[in-house]
Each structure stands twice: as C-alpha cells, then as structure tokens.
Enzyme design. Structure first.
Site, PDB file in Angstrom:
ATOM      1  N   LYS A   1     -52.296 -32.414 -50.174  1.00 53.44           N
ATOM      2  CA  LYS A   1     -53.518 -31.609 -50.258  1.00 53.44           C
ATOM      3  C   LYS A   1     -54.393 -31.802 -49.042  1.00 53.44           C
ATOM      4  O   LYS A   1     -55.061 -30.872 -48.603  1.00 53.44           O
ATOM      5  CB  LYS A   1     -54.305 -31.930 -51.536  1.00 53.44           C
TER       6      LYS A   1
ATOM      7  N   LYS B   1     -43.565 -26.241 -54.785  1.00 51.89           N
ATOM      8  CA  LYS B   1     -43.984 -26.115 -56.188  1.00 51.89           C
ATOM      9  C   LYS B   1     -44.797 -24.840 -56.418  1.00 51.89           C
ATOM     10  O   LYS B   1     -45.615 -24.480 -55.576  1.00 51.89           O
ATOM     11  CB  LYS B   1     -44.849 -27.348 -56.508  1.00 51.89           C
TER      12      LYS B   1
ATOM     13  N   LYS C   1     -51.081 -22.881 -58.636  1.00 52.97           N
ATOM     14  CA  LYS C   1     -52.115 -21.895 -58.918  1.00 52.97           C
ATOM     15  C   LYS C   1     -53.174 -21.849 -57.837  1.00 52.97           C
ATOM     16  O   LYS C   1     -53.951 -20.921 -57.787  1.00 52.97           O
ATOM     17  CB  LYS C   1     -52.749 -22.181 -60.268  1.00 52.97           C
TER      18      LYS C   1
HETATM   19  P1  ATP Z   1     -52.552 -27.230 -58.267  1.00 54.89           P
HETATM   20  O1  ATP Z   1     -51.321 -26.421 -58.245  1.00 54.89           O
HETATM   21  O2  ATP Z   1     -53.789 -26.480 -57.959  1.00 54.89           O
HETATM   22  O3  ATP Z   1     -52.451 -28.529 -57.586  1.00 54.89           O
HETATM   23  P2  ATP Z   1     -51.781 -27.997 -60.835  1.00 54.89           P
HETATM   24  O4  ATP Z   1     -51.366 -26.762 -61.535  1.00 54.89           O
HETATM   25  O5  ATP Z   1     -50.757 -28.937 -60.348  1.00 54.89           O
HETATM   26  O6  ATP Z   1     -52.819 -27.606 -59.743  1.00 54.89           O
HETATM   27  P3  ATP Z   1     -53.071 -28.859 -63.255  1.00 54.89           P
HETATM   28  O7  ATP Z   1     -53.556 -27.560 -63.677  1.00 54.89           O
HETATM   29  O8  ATP Z   1     -54.004 -29.945 -63.603  1.00 54.89           O
HETATM   30  O9  ATP Z   1     -52.769 -28.888 -61.716  1.00 54.89           O
HETATM   31  O10 ATP Z   1     -51.670 -29.142 -63.869  1.00 54.89           O
HETATM   32  C1  ATP Z   1     -51.548 -29.175 -65.236  1.00 54.89           C
HETATM   33  C2  ATP Z   1     -50.184 -29.595 -65.632  1.00 54.89           C
HETATM   34  O11 ATP Z   1     -49.218 -28.623 -65.181  1.00 54.89           O
HETATM   35  C3  ATP Z   1     -49.749 -30.938 -65.027  1.00 54.89           C
HETATM   36  O12 ATP Z   1     -49.101 -31.672 -66.045  1.00 54.89           O
HETATM   37  C4  ATP Z   1     -48.774 -30.545 -63.965  1.00 54.89           C
HETATM   38  O13 ATP Z   1     -47.823 -31.552 -63.757  1.00 54.89           O
HETATM   39  C5  ATP Z   1     -48.138 -29.278 -64.531  1.00 54.89           C
HETATM   40  N1  ATP Z   1     -47.645 -28.395 -63.480  1.00 54.89           N
HETATM   41  C6  ATP Z   1     -48.360 -27.846 -62.476  1.00 54.89           C
HETATM   42  N2  ATP Z   1     -47.589 -27.072 -61.692  1.00 54.89           N
HETATM   43  C7  ATP Z   1     -46.332 -27.130 -62.216  1.00 54.89           C
HETATM   44  C8  ATP Z   1     -45.071 -26.553 -61.834  1.00 54.89           C
HETATM   45  N3  ATP Z   1     -44.959 -25.755 -60.791  1.00 54.89           N
HETATM   46  N4  ATP Z   1     -43.992 -26.811 -62.610  1.00 54.89           N
HETATM   47  C9  ATP Z   1     -44.100 -27.621 -63.681  1.00 54.89           C
HETATM   48  N5  ATP Z   1     -45.247 -28.210 -64.080  1.00 54.89           N
HETATM   49  C10 ATP Z   1     -46.358 -27.981 -63.369  1.00 54.89           C
END
Ligand code: ATP
Ligand code: LTN
Length: 333
Positions: free
Chosen positions: A114, A196, A199
């Site tokens: 990040k 990955k 969002k």
């Molecule tokens: P950012 O992508 O902005 O870093 P994030 O989506 O990783 O945010 P959170 O919204 O807090 O952050 O994630 C919520 C949950 O979703 C966490 O358990 C994370 O591990 C899971 N997660 C996030 N992205 C993925 C993905 N691409 N595939 C599987 N699990 C995910």
C-alpha cells in the site's frame, strides 16, 4: 463455546472477492457452528488510515452492514457493530502498540504494497494498523478469525502480540486462529489476474462490485482476461485468468473445481464464461434484492444498536482487566 470475530473495512465498494473470501465463509461457518458466537464489525477506524470523504464514509458504513445481512448473515446470531462506537478498540490498539516492534510492522506485506501504491502522504496509522487489528480480535478473546489470504500475516502478528503479552503477565488473551477458505481465499483482478481483486482499485473493470448492475457484472466476466491456450484446466501458473474464473465458479456453485473442469473440458472459453456470467449475475441480483428490503426497513439501526450494546459490555471488562495487569488504574486506599 467458541467465539468467531471478523471485520471488514468500509472503503470502496464490496467486491465479489470480499464475498467469496470473507462474507460467504462467515455465513457458512455460522450455519456449521450453531452453538458458537459470531461477532462482526465494520472496521471504520481502519478506513481512516487512508483519506476518506466524510459523507461517503458514513454512507459506506451502513451500506456494508446492510450488505452483510443481505448476504445471509443471521441477525439473531450475530453481534454486528461499528468499531468506532466501542472506544475500547482504539484504547487497546494503543496499548498493543507498546507490545509491537517496529521490525514486525515493517515486515507487513500489506503495508509495503500500500505504501508503494499510495500517491498521497503516508499516515502513521497505516503503519501501526496491525496493532489495532490485533486489538479488534483479542479484545473479545476470539478463538477463530475468518479472513482472506491477504490477512494471514496480520493474524500471525496478532498471535505473536497476544502470546508476548501472556508470557509477560500470565495467561490473559486467547491466542486466535485464522480460518482461511480452501477455495477462493484470493480472488484475482479480472483484468490483471496476477494481482488481488481489490475494491480500492482505480478502475472498476477488474472487480465486480456487489452493487454492480447484474448485466454489468455479466459483461465483466465475459471480458475477463484469459490466455491463448484455449483449454479449460486449473493451472494458476500458466492460466491465471481461467484459474480465477474456475475458483469463482466453484465457490458460488459449491461445486469442486475438478467437476467443473471435466464438465467444460471439451467446450471453449466463451461457453464457460457465458455460464459463469449467469451464475454471477444471478448471485448479485438475489443479494441486491435482499439488500433493498433491509435498507428500506428500520431493522439495520436496531441490529447495530443491539450489537454495540452487547460488544460494549465485553470490551469494557476486558480492557479494564488488561489495564490492571500492566499497572494502570489507581489503587484505592
Ligand atoms: P482493499 O482491497 O481496499 O485493501 P480489502 O477488500 O482487502 O480492501 P476488507 O474489506 O477489510 O479489505 O477485506 C475484508 C475481507 O475480505 C478480508 O477478510 C479480506 O481478506 C477479504 N478479501 C479482500 N479481498 C479479497 C479477495 N480478492 N479474495 C478473497 N478475499 C478477499
Ligand atoms: N485488516 C482487515 C480488516 C480488519 C479485520 C479486523 C479482519 C480489521 N480488523 C479484525 C479480521 C479481524 C482488512 O484490511 N481486510
């Protein structure tokens, strides 16, 4: 009785990656563990590690809470709350920073990634964030923490911090275990399957939002990047795009990857993508219908108030005891 705790940041929209990696898993665990306790919070303090527009943040917090319910979370069996409404998170977060080493935080790959990506100045909270995450978990003596693959390292650090505290002051915090799904722990970007699905990505072509029009979501699947090999098989190394789509299919349909591969082995990518686009758009549509009925009722605020009150009692007691252990708190004559 076991306690399961997890959180989700209200940044950006919720993607199908969040759904498959975290939400769906949480819902399935809830069904599989009828005797256990489920705590889920909206990690709004974590969202502030990067700049947020106030009105947008406020709206997202409720949106995510509503989406969780729409995805099948049982409101009767979930303590659903907003992190910043329980002040103990921030206070324990600070205390745990006093038990976390700089070297440990410097090793966190999420911070490294990040901080490379960020075009604005980096905040110190982005750096210390894993200590707050540890507080979110051990404040409630969580036994299990369902998360996606990207959070594994933070969970390991949480375990180290809890054990360090326990070694110094005697057994006090439960050392939590992560639960990471076997399939779908890391859904990849549809346009660049080497990274990955996120969002907080700049363009929205690589991710499917749970708020996307179902027809838009279908289009995104159809235009997902694949390869020129032309054979449907699970080979994440050489065919990361197809492997990712197979994973999404497998998770949404609860069907093994092997069985999907054999079903499509003689068919082309187009047919496979077309079937998957229907599965994805149907899934999203049914979530959105439930979401609408939830946001149009008063149910959500009632659930969040109740969740806050339940979590507050536990958090207050645990933090008070923790402060006593480390020598804070006045002794009365
Ligand atoms: P950012 O992508 O902005 O870093 P994030 O989506 O990783 O945010 P959170 O919204 O807090 O952050 O994630 C919520 C949950 O979703 C966490 O358990 C994370 O591990 C899971 N997660 C996030 N992205 C993925 C993905 N691409 N595939 C599987 N699990 C995910
Ligand atoms: N760090 C997580 C969100 C998060 C979390 C938590 C997950 C904050 N606190 C406690 C599980 C348990 C993320 O960025 N996805």
């Amino acid at each position: 009785m076991k306690r399961i705790v997890s959180g989700i940041k209200p940044t950006g929209t919720l993607t199908i990656g969040n759904y498959i990696g975290a939400i769906k898993q949480f819902v399935a665990l809830q069904k599989a563990m009828p005797e256990d306790e489920f705590f889920l919070f909206i990690a709004d303090l974590h969202a502030l590690t990067t700049p947020q527009e106030p009105a947008e943040l406020r709206q997202r917090i409720k949106e995510i809470a509503g989406m969780y319910l729409a995805c099948g979370l049982d409101p009767e069996r979930t303590v659903l709350y907003i992190q910043s409404e329980i002040k103990e998170h921030a206070e324990l977060g600070y205390l745990l920073q006093c038990f976390t080493y700089m070297g440990e935080l410097e090793r966190m790959t999420q911070f490294k990634d990040k901080s490379k990506k960020q075009d604005v100045l980096l905040t110190s909270s982005l750096f210390t964030y894993p200590a707050l995450m540890a507080a979110d978990i051990i404040l409630y003596d969580a036994d299990y923490v369902p998360v996606g693959e990207d959070q594994k390292q933070h969970l390991e650090l949480t375990r180290d911090i809890a054990s360090r505290f326990n070694n110094r002051y005697g057994d006090f915090f439960t050392v939590p275990e992560p639960i990471i799904p076997k399939v779908g722990a890391r859904i990849m970007d549809l346009q660049d399957p080497s990274k990955k699905m996120s969002k907080s990505d700049e363009t929205d072509k690589g991710y499917i939002s749970l708020f996307d029009e179902p027809s838009v979501a279908a289009k995104k699947i159809k235009s997902a990047v694949t390869d020129s090999i032309g054979i449907i098989q699970f080979d994440p190394q050489n065919q990361p795009g197809i492997a990712n789509l197979l994973t999404i299919y497998s998770s949404l349909e609860n069907e093994s990857i092997d069985s999907i591969v054999s079903k499509y082995s003689n068919l082309g990518y187009q047919e496979f993508k077309s079937d998957l686009s229907i599965i994805v758009s149907n899934t999203i549509q049914s979530i959105q219908e439930k979401y609408q009925s939830i946001v149009n009722s008063n149910q959500l605020d009632e659930i969040l108030d109740k969740g806050r009150d339940q979590a507050q009692i536990i958090a207050y007691k645990k933090l008070e005891k923790c402060k006593r252990k480390i020598g804070l708190g006045r002794k009365r004559k």
